[in-house]
Design a protein around this motif. Structure first.
Motif, PDB file in Angstrom:
ATOM      1  N   GLU A 167       0.816  -1.428  -0.086  1.00 12.75           N
ATOM      2  CA  GLU A 167       0.206   0.046   0.131  1.00 12.75           C
ATOM      3  C   GLU A 167       0.725   1.430  -0.010  1.00 12.75           C
ATOM      4  O   GLU A 167       0.451   2.490  -0.644  1.00 12.75           O
ATOM      5  N   TYR A 168       2.102   1.196   0.656  1.00 16.49           N
ATOM      6  CA  TYR A 168       2.982   2.349   0.865  1.00 16.49           C
ATOM      7  C   TYR A 168       3.787   2.673  -0.198  1.00 16.49           C
ATOM      8  O   TYR A 168       4.501   3.652  -0.370  1.00 16.49           O
ATOM      9  N   THR A 175       4.485   3.068  -3.271  1.00 21.79           N
ATOM     10  CA  THR A 175       4.583   4.197  -4.401  1.00 21.79           C
ATOM     11  C   THR A 175       3.729   5.441  -4.101  1.00 21.79           C
ATOM     12  O   THR A 175       3.705   6.231  -4.707  1.00 21.79           O
ATOM     13  N   LYS A 176       3.232   5.394  -2.646  1.00 18.81           N
ATOM     14  CA  LYS A 176       2.504   6.571  -2.263  1.00 18.81           C
ATOM     15  C   LYS A 176       3.391   7.827  -2.059  1.00 18.81           C
ATOM     16  O   LYS A 176       4.420   7.571  -1.506  1.00 18.81           O
ATOM     17  N   PRO A 177       3.067   8.762  -2.351  1.00 14.96           N
ATOM     18  CA  PRO A 177       3.732   9.926  -1.981  1.00 14.96           C
ATOM     19  C   PRO A 177       3.960  10.341  -0.649  1.00 14.96           C
ATOM     20  O   PRO A 177       3.000  10.056   0.454  1.00 14.96           O
ATOM     21  N   ALA A 178       5.159  10.865  -0.107  1.00 18.52           N
ATOM     22  CA  ALA A 178       5.344  11.078   1.251  1.00 18.52           C
ATOM     23  C   ALA A 178       5.415   9.720   2.182  1.00 18.52           C
ATOM     24  O   ALA A 178       4.789   9.841   3.277  1.00 18.52           O
ATOM     25  N   ASN A 179       5.788   8.881   1.649  1.00 19.03           N
ATOM     26  CA  ASN A 179       5.551   7.414   2.298  1.00 19.03           C
ATOM     27  C   ASN A 179       6.974   7.364   3.295  1.00 19.03           C
ATOM     28  O   ASN A 179       7.046   6.335   3.764  1.00 19.03           O
ATOM     29  N   PHE A 180       7.508   8.567   3.732  1.00 20.12           N
ATOM     30  CA  PHE A 180       8.786   8.273   4.649  1.00 20.12           C
ATOM     31  C   PHE A 180       9.982   7.665   4.310  1.00 20.12           C
ATOM     32  O   PHE A 180      11.108   8.073   4.470  1.00 20.12           O
ATOM     33  N   LEU A 181       9.736   6.412   3.966  1.00 21.99           N
ATOM     34  CA  LEU A 181      10.803   5.573   3.990  1.00 21.99           C
ATOM     35  C   LEU A 181      11.502   5.271   2.310  1.00 21.99           C
ATOM     36  O   LEU A 181      12.823   5.108   2.147  1.00 21.99           O
ATOM     37  N   TYR A 183      10.590  -0.178   0.788  1.00 22.43           N
ATOM     38  CA  TYR A 183       9.468  -0.816   0.799  1.00 22.43           C
ATOM     39  C   TYR A 183       9.575  -2.247  -0.115  1.00 22.43           C
ATOM     40  O   TYR A 183       9.488  -3.113   0.110  1.00 22.43           O
ATOM     41  N   ALA A 189       4.966   6.858   8.637  1.00 18.41           N
ATOM     42  CA  ALA A 189       4.653   6.668   7.265  1.00 18.41           C
ATOM     43  C   ALA A 189       3.214   6.982   6.979  1.00 18.41           C
ATOM     44  O   ALA A 189       2.833   7.550   6.350  1.00 18.41           O
ATOM     45  N   GLY A 239       1.946  10.335   7.499  1.00 22.14           N
ATOM     46  CA  GLY A 239       2.598  11.244   6.410  1.00 22.14           C
ATOM     47  C   GLY A 239       1.762  10.965   4.717  1.00 22.14           C
ATOM     48  O   GLY A 239       1.436  11.830   4.506  1.00 22.14           O
ATOM     49  N   ILE A 240       1.651   9.749   4.754  1.00 24.22           N
ATOM     50  CA  ILE A 240       0.670   9.354   3.452  1.00 24.22           C
ATOM     51  C   ILE A 240      -0.653   9.809   3.394  1.00 24.22           C
ATOM     52  O   ILE A 240      -0.992  10.332   2.476  1.00 24.22           O
ATOM     53  N   LYS A 298      -0.904  13.541   2.970  1.00 20.67           N
ATOM     54  CA  LYS A 298      -0.530  13.723   1.724  1.00 20.67           C
ATOM     55  C   LYS A 298      -1.451  13.433   0.932  1.00 20.67           C
ATOM     56  O   LYS A 298      -2.148  14.479   0.003  1.00 20.67           O
ATOM     57  N   GLN A 299      -2.289  12.472   1.002  1.00 22.69           N
ATOM     58  CA  GLN A 299      -3.647  11.978   0.234  1.00 22.69           C
ATOM     59  C   GLN A 299      -4.484  13.104   0.450  1.00 22.69           C
ATOM     60  O   GLN A 299      -5.342  13.220  -0.403  1.00 22.69           O
ATOM     61  N   SER A 342      -1.785   6.825  -7.325  1.00 25.94           N
ATOM     62  CA  SER A 342      -0.891   6.032  -7.135  1.00 25.94           C
ATOM     63  C   SER A 342      -0.084   6.183  -5.613  1.00 25.94           C
ATOM     64  O   SER A 342      -0.509   7.293  -5.250  1.00 25.94           O
TER      65      SER A 342
END
Lengths: 376, 523
Positions: free
Chosen positions: A107-108, A110-116, A121, B502, B505-506, B509-510, B523
């Motif tokens: 889920e995380y 390719t998400k923007p702002a995913n921290f790592l 991932y 994380a 943050g996500i 952003k969304q 995406s």
């Protein structure tokens, strides 16, 4: 109907359910196998996205099967749950860690702002694919080679090593099963890619790596099986419940349970035929043959571990502490209640099949990755 | 029977389980409620055919998906921690506790995980109606999974439908229906899921309020608030009703927890309810220091009424429960400890007789141990046999008291927010109430606080029991080194916190990206 079934038959029925869940779990771990191949098969970002998305639509089945396998084991054979999980602490913690990092990665990623970041991932997915499969294989290996524990008269476990289960990784036979599971899940993943992705480059690479992964799988699997059939096993006397070491116990189990032998041989042939089919005949259908074959082989291994008066979780430290389906199960009442619930299983399988078919009616391709309203 | 183990190990094991449970519960309530809100929005889309409802459904679905994955991960750890960290407990209660967990997997998890795939990936692959049915089934599956785990938890608070088997040294189920339909289980389930619904409504209103403040996606925000406010009001009313039911059950089966919730040391007839209050001293460690209040606002006789439906009913305080109150038929814990010790002695004698092959003695003892009288008079107090200090039986009163009162006050605040939001959105005045929109945004963390406090009340309030009266935490843990648990505690804390950062943050952003137009990629 179920109320009329004897306690011993209920125990056998629940061992069959546990075996089936274990077998389905190994098959569904093609998701883990696929995760370990992301960079081997996917050479571009788009190709990796296609691989992640085709696996991502199935990861929850594997996860759910793992959770249900754990829950069902707890419910039907709680002494195993208490003994193995509470004793082999570090092995199970390592397995759990590898699954925590998997669950969020799809889920995380390719998400923007995913921290790592995406790469981390993807590394999580690879780690789960590598460690999850090998460690589960090693843990199942202890069903045949035993573990270092003892139980007192109140069924409290004392583990005899400071390594807390990690010592199982020093046993070559356990490790051979772990590696066989690892390469098998990669083989299944490659067959699944053939079945679900429409991409020429991926198809060519998949075929090449199918052969490369089949060879070590066969070596480790054959080694595991040959050693298993020649080794001493942990049997018990059903009248006195005394546990003894028996020569060629698992070979005898196969011979004394011809239906299980047929399952094992048929399963092995189907796994091989699935691979052969995708290598030399009609790529795409092999997953069904090898998948069913995997389920049959694992089922038969669980059967020879637990049936025919065999201890499925032997103690290598104190033979008499070994667990079998008689001394470790829930009460007759609880097994009866759960047996009623288990009648739902065919219904569950039916709707899973229907839903799976509904969203898998077309192979994933580049166009879908461009237009999908939700993708990993 | 069970050796009391190193307290450091017990405390670290409790800390690790609490850490996992509290992280898990950060994500689950949003899943429980948003799945229903999404299903309602999609139903309106299917009924009206208006694309804005589809767009709205997809937007909230995206946020739900981000939240769902991490809830699944923490849930897996919780399930296996019963075995890894509480192995004595796993054997002692596996015959009862395991069944709901297995049923949860078979009935609920597969439903949820199967139809969630259709929900996310089936928009262009299945019919509208099949997709809608899938969304509803995800909501039902998520809440069904809550049912079974809460049935298991309720059994730990009120162990019914069970008997102790001396042969296997564990509790065994005698009535599945008693376990499933125990009043504690029913109230716990309904109260917990409705708290999730309220949190979800607060979340949807808060996020939508941000859009209104930013003057973006105004139509979607107003419609979302409309749906969430109605959903929130209905859920809040149910939450209040089930909260009342839960409190009545606590009064009946866990009176020490009720005394802690109200800071009640000495019971009397016609007990007042403390609406707001603060203890005079929180610096002393002894619970005795907490007897006096700095201030309190009370509602006369209301606790007696809420707990027992009688304005003049006697409500026992901590001292009544510890020292006993023969006039009111309350047994002292000293008596319970004696009975628990007798149960353990008899069980030990039975095991010795069996080991020595003394068939006559073991047969006579097993008959005594399995008799209804012995089960009711002695095994019922088995856990007390491990208690040496009566202070051990008193939970942390300030923690439980403040958690309970803050939770209740926040619950009424949320109801007020829902009513005002609905009132103004129906009158088309919500956009101009900037102060209210800001409050709605800052209510989101308060909803998380309230729902976590609910679990603090439930779990700290029942200490020291892992199973009420039958098993204290000190005898439930796995025999591992405290250092091992300290290491895994740190590892879990680091990984959960990393994933939480994380996730937040996500999510933020969304939300900033907002809903996508149809045909666009996400995406």
């Amino acid at each position: 109907m179920i109320a009329a079934i004897s306690y011993s038959l209920l125990q056998e029925y629940w061992w069959a359910i546990i075996s089936l869940l274990g077998a389905l779990l190994v098959f569904l771990m093609f998701v883990q196998g696929g995760q370990s191949l992301l960079y081997t098969i996917g050479k571009t970002e788009l190709q990796r996205t296609m691989l992640v998305n085709t696996l991502g639509r199935k990861w929850e089945f594997t996860f759910t099967t793992l959770v249900t396998f754990g829950g069902a084991f707890f419910a039907s054979f709680p002494l195993f749950y208490a003994t193995s999980f509470g004793g082999a602490y570090w092995v199970w913690i390592a397995i759990l860690f590898s699954f925590i990092i998997q669950a969020v990665s799809y889920e995380y990623r390719t998400k923007p702002a995913n921290f790592l970041g995406t790469k981390v991932y993807e590394a999580f997915l690879f780690t789960n694919g590598l460690l999850g499969t090998i460690l589960i294989g090693i843990a199942v290996g202890t069903f045949f080679n035993g573990a270092q524990f003892s139980l007192n008269e109140y069924n409290q476990v004392t583990w005899q090593t400071g390594a807390r289960g990690l010592e199982a990784a020093l046993n070559v036979h356990n490790v051979s099963l772990g590696l066989a599971v690892f390469f098998l899940t990669r083989v299944l993943a490659l067959l699944y890619f053939n079945n679900s992705i429409d991409d020429e480059e991926i198809s060519v690479r998949t075929k090449k790596h199918l052969l490369i992964n089949t060879i070590p799988f066969l070596i480790f699997f054959l080694f595991f099986v040959v050693v298993l059939l020649l080794k001493n096993g942990f049997g018990y006397n059903p009248d006195t419940m005394e546990v003894t070491l028996e020569k060629y116990k698992y070979l005898h189990n196969l011979i004394e349970m011809p239906a299980v032998l047929i399952l094992f041989l048929l399963g092995t042939l189907l796994v091989l035929f699935g691979i052969f089919n995708d290598l030399f005949r009609n790529p795409g259908k092999g997953i069904w043959f090898s998948g069913i074959g995997t389920v049959l082989v694992v089922l038969s291994l669980f059967f020879i571990a637990g049936y025919n008066n065999t201890c499925y979780y032997p103690s290598a430290f104190d033979l008499q502490s070994s667990l079998n389906i008689r001394n470790s199960s829930s009460s007759e009442f609880t097994l009866t209640v759960m047996s009623w619930v288990s009648l739902l299983v065919p219904f569950v399988i039916a709707y899973i099949w229907y839903a799976w078919k509904s969203i898998n009616n077309k192979k994933i391709d580049k166009d879908e990755m461009d237009s999908a309203s939700h993708k990993y | 029977m069970f050796e009391a183990i190193d307290l450091s190990l017990v405390n670290w094991s409790r800390a690790q389980f609490a850490l996992t449970a509290m992280y898990h519960w950060l994500f689950v309530p949003l899943t429980l409620g948003t799945t229903f809100i999404i299903a309602i929005m999609e139903t309106i889309y299917v009924k009206t055919g208006k694309p804005e409802w589809k767009k709205m459904t997809k937007f909230w679905m995206t946020l739900f998906g981000i939240n769902f994955a991490i809830g699944v991960a923490t849930g897996l750890i919780l399930e296996f921690e019963f075995g890894t960290n509480w192995s004595n407990y796993s054997w002692f209660v596996g015959d009862i506790f395991g069944a709901p967990l297995a049923i949860e997997g078979i009935m609920a998890f597969f439903m949820e995980s199967t139809f969630i795939a259709v929900m996310f990936f089936g928009w262009n692959k299945v019919s509208k109606k099949f997709h809608l049915a899938s969304s509803w089934l995800v909501a039902i599956g998520a809440n069904l999974s809550a049912l079974w785990i809460l049935v298991a938890n309720a059994w730990m608070q009120s162990p019914v439908g069970t008997t102790f088997n001396p042969e296997t040294a564990r509790n065994e189920m005698t009535s599945f229906w008693e376990v499933l339909f125990s009043p504690v289980a029913i109230n716990k389930f309904l109260h917990t899921i409705t708290s999730g619904f309220v949190l979800s409504a607060v979340f949807v209103i808060g996020v939508s309020a941000w859009f209104l403040l930013k003057k973006r996606h105004i139509v979607m925000a107003r419609k979302s608030i409309l749906v969430a406010a109605i959903f929130g009001i209905v859920s809040s009313l149910a939450l209040i009703g089930t909260g009342d039911g839960s409190a009545k059950q606590v009064a009946k089966v866990q009176p020490m927890k009720l005394a802690a919730m109200e800071g009640l040391y000495n019971g009397y007839e016609g007990v007042d309810l403390i609406a707001v209050g603060a203890f005079k001293s929180t610096s002393e460690e002894s619970n005795d220091a907490m007897k006096d209040f700095l201030f309190k606002i009370e509602i006369p006789n209301f606790l007696s009424f809420l707990a027992f439906g009688n304005w003049d009913a006697f409500v026992p305080g901590v001292n009544d429960l510890i020292n006993g109150n023969p006039e009111k038929g309350i047994m002292s814990v000293h008596e319970k400890i004696d009975r628990g010790k007798i149960a353990i002695e008899k069980l030990t004698a039975y095991k010795e007789a069996k080991k020595n092959g003394d068939e006559v003695l073991s047969s006579s003892l097993v008959n005594e141990l399995t008799s209804e009288n012995f089960q009711e008079d002695y095994f019922r107090y088995l856990g007390y046999g491990h208690v040496n200090d009566t202070n051990f039986l008193i939970p942390n009163i300030p923690l439980v008291f403040y958690s309970f009162h803050v939770m209740v006050m926040l619950g009424f605040l949320f109801l007020l927010v829902f009513v005002l939001a609905l009132w103004w959105v129906l009158r088309n005045k919500l956009d101009s109430k900037k102060w209210f929109l800001l409050i709605a945004i800052f209510t989101i963390p308060l909803a998380y606080l309230a729902t976590e406090l609910g679990w603090v009340v439930a779990e700290f309030g029942r200490q020291p029991w892992v199973i009420q009266d039958l098993m204290p935490t000190t005898t439930a843990v796995s025999q591992i080194s405290a250092v091992s648990v300290q290491i895994t505690f740190v590892l879990f804390a680091v990984i959960f916190t990393t994933l939480l950062i994380a996730e937040v943050g996500i999510m933020i952003k969304q939300i900033k990206i907002g809903p996508k137009d149809e045909g666009g990629t996400k995406s």
